[in-house]
Design a protein around this motif. Structure first.
Motif: not given
Length: 250
Positions: A109-119
């Motif tokens: 949760a902390a490492d995921r990028g902001e460009d990840s899809s909404s889904l």
């Protein structure tokens, strides 16, 4: 849900949490001291990948003698209600070892990028909240089913919006269900999670476009909902076994 990384100097101080929060230590703190609900400090050494789960409204003092790095994930009431965790029922604050999968999900949760899809973001948020709910209230299991009419409506929505940034909220809304119940019911009905289903449908359409049009790999990726061509290539190769360019040249 809010996930953050904190890199702070030695010291610490008072804190007050408005929402249920998980804290995950990234470095060991042998001189960690904690007071909850009072100013009486308790010496609680914590290692990396240990931490705490504190309810909303918790307040106290946290102190440490070395520079500190840790992650926090906070859950608002809406998300906890979504996964069936009754926030009106108090639970005992947990300080020390965290269940391994919970710790892994906090890191993701902390490492995921902001460009990840909404889904993707919403699916991972829901997975973390659901796992937390099962740990805190293991017997609070809720069931719901997805009838054929609602399932057809969701599938039609996916087909019509493959090029969009589809969200779990939108799919659940089409089914008139909460995200938690929808995700579980959809997998029970189809054998796939919503995100797996959307990826499969996008790649199936990509293969059709490669066979019936002269569009470039980048154009096909965009037309099936991928803003990131490299991610499209990774998903395509994992699903089909060859790269998009190799598939086109067959």
């Amino acid at each position: 849900m809010t996930a953050s990384r904190h890199d702070v100097p030695a010291g610490g101080g008072a804190f007050a949490l408005s929402d249920l929060t998980i804290g995950l230590f990234l470095v060991a703190q042998d001189e960690h001291r904690l007071a909850l609900g009072s100013d009486r400090r308790h010496h609680i050494p914590l290692s990396a990948d240990e931490g705490w789960i504190l309810p909303g409204g918790a307040a106290g003092i946290c102190e440490f003698d070395d520079a500190h790095s840790y992650l926090t994930v906070s859950f608002d009431k809406h998300m906890l209600d979504d996964v069936g965790l009754d926030t009106s029922t108090a639970f005992r604050p947990q300080v020390g070892g965290l269940e391994p999968l919970l710790a892994q999900l906090v890191r993701l949760a902390a490492d995921r990028g902001e460009d990840s899809s909404s889904l993707y973001r919403q699916t991972m948020d829901l997975a973390l909240a659901t796992h937390l709910a099962r740990l805190l209230a293991p017997h609070a299991e809720l069931c719901a089913s997805l009838d054929d009419r609602r399932l057809r409506k969701v599938i039609a929505y996916v087909q019509e919006h493959l090029t969009d940034d589809i969200s779990l909220d939108q799919l659940a809304s089409e089914a008139a269900m909460s995200r938690y119940h929808f995700a579980r019911a959809f997998k029970a009905a189809t054998g796939r999670s919503p995100i797996q289903y959307v990826i499969d449908e996008r790649l199936d359409r990509a293969r059709l476009l490669f066979k019936t049009t002269s569009a470039t790999v980048a154009e096909v990726a965009f037309r099936v909902g991928y803003a990131d061509v490299s991610r499209f290539g990774q998903h395509f190769r994992k699903r089909v076994g060859i790269t998009p360019a190799q598939f086109r040249s067959q």
